[in-house]
Design an enzyme around this catalytic site. Structure first.
Site, PDB file in Angstrom:
ATOM      1  N   CYS A   1      -6.289  -5.998   9.654  1.00 37.20           N
ATOM      2  CA  CYS A   1      -4.956  -6.606   9.666  1.00 37.20           C
ATOM      3  C   CYS A   1      -3.916  -5.556  10.056  1.00 37.20           C
ATOM      4  O   CYS A   1      -3.984  -4.396   9.620  1.00 37.20           O
ATOM      5  CB  CYS A   1      -4.630  -7.192   8.294  1.00 37.20           C
ATOM      6  SG  CYS A   1      -5.730  -8.538   7.808  1.00 37.20           S
TER       7      CYS A   1
ATOM      8  N   CYS B   1      -2.076  -3.460   7.246  1.00 37.81           N
ATOM      9  CA  CYS B   1      -2.879  -2.906   6.158  1.00 37.81           C
ATOM     10  C   CYS B   1      -3.490  -1.569   6.540  1.00 37.81           C
ATOM     11  O   CYS B   1      -4.214  -1.468   7.538  1.00 37.81           O
ATOM     12  CB  CYS B   1      -3.974  -3.898   5.766  1.00 37.81           C
ATOM     13  SG  CYS B   1      -5.024  -3.303   4.432  1.00 37.81           S
TER      14      CYS B   1
ATOM     15  N   CYS C   1      -2.464  -0.789  -0.267  1.00 39.34           N
ATOM     16  CA  CYS C   1      -3.884  -0.526  -0.104  1.00 39.34           C
ATOM     17  C   CYS C   1      -4.144   0.484   1.012  1.00 39.34           C
ATOM     18  O   CYS C   1      -3.627   0.347   2.116  1.00 39.34           O
ATOM     19  CB  CYS C   1      -4.622  -1.829   0.226  1.00 39.34           C
ATOM     20  SG  CYS C   1      -4.686  -2.973  -1.138  1.00 39.34           S
TER      21      CYS C   1
ATOM     22  N   CYS D   1      -6.038  -4.339 -10.038  1.00 34.08           N
ATOM     23  CA  CYS D   1      -6.350  -4.719  -8.657  1.00 34.08           C
ATOM     24  C   CYS D   1      -7.536  -3.877  -8.205  1.00 34.08           C
ATOM     25  O   CYS D   1      -7.420  -2.659  -8.059  1.00 34.08           O
ATOM     26  CB  CYS D   1      -5.130  -4.480  -7.766  1.00 34.08           C
ATOM     27  SG  CYS D   1      -5.382  -4.954  -6.043  1.00 34.08           S
TER      28      CYS D   1
END
Length: 337
Positions: A108, A111, A322, A97
């Site tokens: 977002c 996130c 993330c 990834c």
């Protein structure tokens, strides 16, 4: 650089054009770490090249290892920043990834990367370095652009990186081994669909516009309904795959109403839905849905014609989501200062 650019560059330096092809072989097939390794190029030309260029190979600066084999790396960028890359082994498959930006503009709610703000685009070299400099590079079977950043917001670099990964002179991978995600930037997504054959994944997370806007501010300017109308203009019935990413938040987007709206929104579109467990992040009042709720949602969607899977959750004992590892690194550095 692409093959054409390498050929043009060496011609401008007074070398034969075929030297550009030799360099491409060393970079993309033999994974040379230094210009000195390019032994079928004359010593004099190697010296000249080393005065102007470097390979750009930068090893990771940190990593976190999970008990399930997942490894999250921090890689430096050409301008001294850091990005996250996650290596996910799974039997005979090994997926990487990769990130496309430092930080992200999309902000977002769920996130951590978006909470860092936007710090800059990665170059194609920065993107490819996450692959070249990966200790497990030779085991990779798939690459997903689902790390930090919005790939369509850095489209030129993403297209250049995927071109080199799939070109005969490059890594010669099938584009079907690469998936690029997006919240849905309409014109850039259209360009990506026209210029690339890689798989596409759209971040959905709610089929209800008002709620998606709360979770994903991009919905206000880039409605999911408009993106899906665009996707209907393309053929996904053959090898190229279209998927929708759907993080399931308990009591938020896992109700019968949501299930029915997903079916309505995606009706007749050749696609799959990937249900994703939520990795908790600090300061956000969202929680993952119970396993039985995710299974109910999967079964409902599949029974109503939308093929749906639950993505295996990996790396839960490390900073797997993330932005968490790079945020922790920044906090630690600021405290030392």
């Amino acid at each position: 650089m692409t093959l054409d650019e390498l050929k043009q560059t060496v011609k401008e330096m007074g070398m034969p054009a075929f030297t550009g092809g030799q360099i491409a072989d060393w970079l993309y097939k033999h994974h040379a770490k230094t210009i000195e390794e390019m032994t079928n190029i004359s010593k004099a030309n190697r010296i000249r090249m080393a005065e102007v260029f470097d390979i750009g190979l930068l090893p990771p600066t940190d990593c976190q290892r999970s008990v399930d084999g997942t490894i999250k790396y921090l890689f430096p960028t050409h301008d001294g920043k850091q990005v996250e890359t996650v290596y996910i082994p799974d039997g005979e498959r090994a997926t990487l990834c990769v990130s496309s930006q430092v930080g992200c503009k999309m902000n977002c709610l769920f996130c951590q990367t978006g909470k860092q703000g936007f710090e800059g685009n990665l170059t194609a070299g920065d993107i490819l370095n996450q692959i070249y400099a990966l200790p497990e590079r030779d085991t990779l079977t798939n690459i997903v652009f689902m790390g930090q950043g919005e790939p369509m917001d850095n489209l030129d670099a993403v297209l250049r990186a995927t071109q080199i990964l799939t070109a005969p002179y490059g890594w010669a991978w099938s584009p079907k081994r690469i998936t690029v995600s997006s919240v849905g930037i309409r014109q850039k997504l259209r360009r990506f669909l026209d210029e690339s054959e890689c798989h596409v994944a759209i971040s959905l997370h709610s089929p209800i516009a008002e709620q998606r806007a709360m979770l994903m501010p991009a919905e206000r300017g880039m409605p999911a309904a408009d993106i899906i109308d665009l996707l209907r203009q393309y053929d996904f019935t053959h090898q190229r795959r279209l998927s929708f990413e759907y993080i399931v938040f308990g009591g938020v987007n896992d109700t019968p109403r949501h299930a029915k709206e997903i079916v309505r929104l995606l009706h007749g579109l050749e696609c799959r839905v990937n249900l994703i467990r939520f990795h908790q992040i600090p300061g956000v009042d969202l929680h993952g849905a119970p396993e039985e709720r995710m299974e109910w949602l999967r079964d409902y969607l599949t029974a109503h014609g939308v093929f749906t899977t639950i993505r295996a959750s990996r790396g839960q004992d490390i900073y797997a989501a993330c932005g968490l590892l790079s945020t922790a690194k920044k906090i630690a550095e600021s405290r030392r200062q």
